[in-house]
Write a protein that holds these residues in place. Sequence first.
Motif, PDB file in Angstrom:
ATOM      1  N   GLY A  35      59.278  38.342  44.048  1.00 21.83           N
ATOM      2  CA  GLY A  35      58.954  39.752  43.796  1.00 21.83           C
ATOM      3  C   GLY A  35      58.789  40.524  45.088  1.00 21.83           C
ATOM      4  N   ALA A  36      58.112  39.931  46.071  1.00 23.19           N
ATOM      5  CA  ALA A  36      57.930  40.589  47.370  1.00 23.19           C
ATOM      6  C   ALA A  36      59.267  40.802  48.066  1.00 23.19           C
ATOM      7  CB  ALA A  36      56.992  39.758  48.249  1.00 23.19           C
ATOM      8  N   ILE A  37      60.140  39.814  47.986  1.00 22.73           N
ATOM      9  CA  ILE A  37      61.468  39.935  48.600  1.00 22.73           C
ATOM     10  C   ILE A  37      62.273  41.038  47.929  1.00 22.73           C
ATOM     11  CG2 ILE A  37      63.694  38.753  48.858  1.00 22.73           C
ATOM     12  CD1 ILE A  37      61.996  36.136  49.220  1.00 22.73           C
ATOM     13  N   LEU A  38      62.244  41.081  46.590  1.00 21.22           N
ATOM     14  CA  LEU A  38      62.998  42.104  45.865  1.00 21.22           C
ATOM     15  C   LEU A  38      62.462  43.505  46.152  1.00 21.22           C
ATOM     16  CD1 LEU A  38      63.508  40.306  42.444  1.00 21.22           C
ATOM     17  CD2 LEU A  38      65.200  40.675  44.239  1.00 21.22           C
ATOM     18  N   LEU A  39      61.149  43.628  46.274  1.00 18.65           N
ATOM     19  CA  LEU A  39      60.548  44.919  46.603  1.00 18.65           C
ATOM     20  C   LEU A  39      60.963  45.364  47.997  1.00 18.65           C
ATOM     21  CD1 LEU A  39      58.643  47.225  45.829  1.00 18.65           C
ATOM     22  CD2 LEU A  39      56.756  45.846  46.703  1.00 18.65           C
ATOM     23  N   ALA A  40      60.904  44.459  48.955  1.00 17.99           N
ATOM     24  CA  ALA A  40      61.306  44.785  50.328  1.00 17.99           C
ATOM     25  C   ALA A  40      62.794  45.152  50.372  1.00 17.99           C
ATOM     26  CB  ALA A  40      61.028  43.602  51.252  1.00 17.99           C
ATOM     27  N   ALA A  41      63.626  44.420  49.657  1.00 24.93           N
ATOM     28  CA  ALA A  41      65.059  44.710  49.629  1.00 24.93           C
ATOM     29  C   ALA A  41      65.319  46.092  49.051  1.00 24.93           C
ATOM     30  CB  ALA A  41      65.796  43.640  48.827  1.00 24.93           C
ATOM     31  N   ASN A  42      64.555  46.457  48.025  1.00 28.47           N
ATOM     32  CA  ASN A  42      64.699  47.777  47.411  1.00 28.47           C
ATOM     33  C   ASN A  42      64.319  48.875  48.399  1.00 28.47           C
ATOM     34  OD1 ASN A  42      63.304  50.126  45.759  1.00 28.47           O
ATOM     35  ND2 ASN A  42      64.873  49.190  44.455  1.00 28.47           N
ATOM     36  N   VAL A  43      63.216  48.672  49.127  1.00 29.34           N
ATOM     37  CA  VAL A  43      62.773  49.654  50.117  1.00 29.34           C
ATOM     38  C   VAL A  43      63.812  49.812  51.223  1.00 29.34           C
ATOM     39  CG1 VAL A  43      61.041  50.094  51.908  1.00 29.34           C
ATOM     40  CG2 VAL A  43      60.316  49.366  49.635  1.00 29.34           C
ATOM     41  N   LEU A  44      64.447  48.724  51.603  1.00 33.25           N
ATOM     42  CA  LEU A  44      65.456  48.759  52.657  1.00 33.25           C
ATOM     43  C   LEU A  44      66.808  49.279  52.166  1.00 33.25           C
ATOM     44  CD1 LEU A  44      64.637  45.366  54.384  1.00 33.25           C
ATOM     45  CD2 LEU A  44      64.171  47.662  55.267  1.00 33.25           C
ATOM     46  N   GLY A  45      66.922  49.512  50.858  1.00 31.56           N
ATOM     47  CA  GLY A  45      68.166  50.031  50.304  1.00 31.56           C
ATOM     48  C   GLY A  45      69.245  48.986  50.128  1.00 31.56           C
ATOM     49  N   TRP A  46      68.871  47.728  50.128  1.00 26.07           N
ATOM     50  CA  TRP A  46      69.854  46.665  49.935  1.00 26.07           C
ATOM     51  C   TRP A  46      70.301  46.658  48.479  1.00 26.07           C
ATOM     52  CZ3 TRP A  46      67.285  41.986  52.851  1.00 26.07           C
ATOM     53  CH2 TRP A  46      67.216  42.302  54.215  1.00 26.07           C
ATOM     54  N   PRO A  47      71.487  46.158  48.221  1.00 27.64           N
ATOM     55  CA  PRO A  47      71.970  46.129  46.835  1.00 27.64           C
ATOM     56  C   PRO A  47      71.072  45.267  45.952  1.00 27.64           C
ATOM     57  CG  PRO A  47      73.565  45.103  48.341  1.00 27.64           C
ATOM     58  CD  PRO A  47      72.442  45.615  49.169  1.00 27.64           C
ATOM     59  N   GLU A  48      71.016  45.646  44.695  1.00 27.95           N
ATOM     60  CA  GLU A  48      70.169  44.907  43.765  1.00 27.95           C
ATOM     61  C   GLU A  48      70.734  43.528  43.489  1.00 27.95           C
ATOM     62  OE1 GLU A  48      68.878  46.716  40.158  1.00 27.95           O
ATOM     63  OE2 GLU A  48      68.780  48.688  41.089  1.00 27.95           O
ATOM     64  N   ARG A  49      69.832  42.592  43.335  1.00 28.42           N
ATOM     65  CA  ARG A  49      70.205  41.232  42.960  1.00 28.42           C
ATOM     66  C   ARG A  49      70.469  41.215  41.453  1.00 28.42           C
ATOM     67  NH1 ARG A  49      65.761  36.823  42.243  1.00 28.42           N
ATOM     68  NH2 ARG A  49      67.001  35.164  41.409  1.00 28.42           N
ATOM     69  N   PRO A  50      71.458  40.502  41.022  1.00 28.34           N
ATOM     70  CA  PRO A  50      71.702  40.433  39.571  1.00 28.34           C
ATOM     71  C   PRO A  50      70.445  39.945  38.855  1.00 28.34           C
ATOM     72  CG  PRO A  50      73.425  39.284  40.794  1.00 28.34           C
ATOM     73  CD  PRO A  50      72.372  39.678  41.780  1.00 28.34           C
ATOM     74  N   SER A  51      70.093  40.599  37.774  1.00 21.20           N
ATOM     75  CA  SER A  51      68.874  40.218  37.053  1.00 21.20           C
ATOM     76  C   SER A  51      69.076  38.880  36.346  1.00 21.20           C
ATOM     77  CB  SER A  51      68.479  41.293  36.052  1.00 21.20           C
ATOM     78  OG  SER A  51      69.475  41.414  35.080  1.00 21.20           O
ATOM     79  N   GLN A  52      67.979  38.150  36.275  1.00 21.89           N
ATOM     80  CA  GLN A  52      68.016  36.869  35.579  1.00 21.89           C
ATOM     81  C   GLN A  52      67.525  37.077  34.156  1.00 21.89           C
ATOM     82  OE1 GLN A  52      65.516  34.443  38.052  1.00 21.89           O
ATOM     83  NE2 GLN A  52      67.260  33.644  39.168  1.00 21.89           N
ATOM     84  N   GLN A  53      68.050  36.284  33.252  1.00 18.88           N
ATOM     85  CA  GLN A  53      67.604  36.357  31.878  1.00 18.88           C
ATOM     86  C   GLN A  53      66.200  35.769  31.768  1.00 18.88           C
ATOM     87  OE1 GLN A  53      69.083  38.488  30.217  1.00 18.88           O
ATOM     88  NE2 GLN A  53      69.784  37.402  28.433  1.00 18.88           N
ATOM     89  N   ALA A  54      65.338  36.470  31.074  1.00 22.30           N
ATOM     90  CA  ALA A  54      64.022  35.924  30.789  1.00 22.30           C
ATOM     91  C   ALA A  54      64.184  34.789  29.787  1.00 22.30           C
ATOM     92  CB  ALA A  54      63.112  37.003  30.217  1.00 22.30           C
ATOM     93  N   GLN A  55      63.386  33.743  29.970  1.00 25.62           N
ATOM     94  CA  GLN A  55      63.459  32.630  29.034  1.00 25.62           C
ATOM     95  C   GLN A  55      62.871  33.011  27.680  1.00 25.62           C
ATOM     96  OE1 GLN A  55      61.782  29.144  30.785  1.00 25.62           O
ATOM     97  NE2 GLN A  55      63.569  28.781  32.046  1.00 25.62           N
ATOM     98  N   THR A  56      61.803  33.804  27.713  1.00 25.61           N
ATOM     99  CA  THR A  56      61.138  34.224  26.488  1.00 25.61           C
ATOM    100  C   THR A  56      60.737  35.686  26.621  1.00 25.61           C
ATOM    101  OG1 THR A  56      60.203  31.993  26.322  1.00 25.61           O
ATOM    102  CG2 THR A  56      59.277  33.663  24.879  1.00 25.61           C
ATOM    103  N   VAL A  57      60.919  36.444  25.560  1.00 27.31           N
ATOM    104  CA  VAL A  57      60.501  37.845  25.545  1.00 27.31           C
ATOM    105  C   VAL A  57      59.450  38.011  24.457  1.00 27.31           C
ATOM    106  CG1 VAL A  57      61.231  40.232  25.206  1.00 27.31           C
ATOM    107  CG2 VAL A  57      62.756  38.624  26.357  1.00 27.31           C
ATOM    108  N   PHE A  58      58.302  38.595  24.824  1.00 22.21           N
ATOM    109  CA  PHE A  58      57.225  38.853  23.881  1.00 22.21           C
ATOM    110  C   PHE A  58      57.267  40.342  23.525  1.00 22.21           C
ATOM    111  CE2 PHE A  58      56.105  35.038  26.020  1.00 22.21           C
ATOM    112  CZ  PHE A  58      55.400  34.282  25.103  1.00 22.21           C
ATOM    113  N   THR A  59      57.450  40.632  22.248  1.00 20.57           N
ATOM    114  CA  THR A  59      57.566  42.000  21.763  1.00 20.57           C
ATOM    115  C   THR A  59      56.205  42.477  21.267  1.00 20.57           C
ATOM    116  OG1 THR A  59      59.822  41.509  21.086  1.00 20.57           O
ATOM    117  CG2 THR A  59      58.821  43.476  20.151  1.00 20.57           C
ATOM    118  N   PRO A  60      55.798  43.701  21.646  1.00 21.39           N
ATOM    119  CA  PRO A  60      54.489  44.186  21.202  1.00 21.39           C
ATOM    120  C   PRO A  60      54.435  44.416  19.697  1.00 21.39           C
ATOM    121  CG  PRO A  60      55.688  45.923  22.335  1.00 21.39           C
ATOM    122  CD  PRO A  60      56.499  44.674  22.473  1.00 21.39           C
TER     123      PRO A  60
END
Length: 89
Positions: A35-60
């Motif tokens: 998370g820290a790496i992705l946040l820093a990359a976003n601040v630096l304007g680096w391209p987004e990393r492909p999102s990973q699929q969540a193993q489980t999704v909890f719906t409200p």
Amino acid sequence: MSGGFTNAPGWIQLLADIFGQEMHLQQESDASALGAILLAANVLGWPERPSQQAQTVFTPDATRFDAYRKKYKMFLKLYGQIEECLTAE
């Protein structure tokens, strides 16, 4: 979501219900560092990393979300009244 508390699905469902948002459970061993790496990359304007699929999704649950929202509004009102009593002299 990640971390030790994710071993108890009830906690994740509770958060989904309180915030009225889906909670996506990831099984990353170093999720905080990632998370820290992705946040820093976003601040630096680096391209987004492909999102990973969540193993489980909890719906409200809408009924529980509404109940928690009402209780939170009541909490804010009571807190304001208590704060007023404590600061009044």
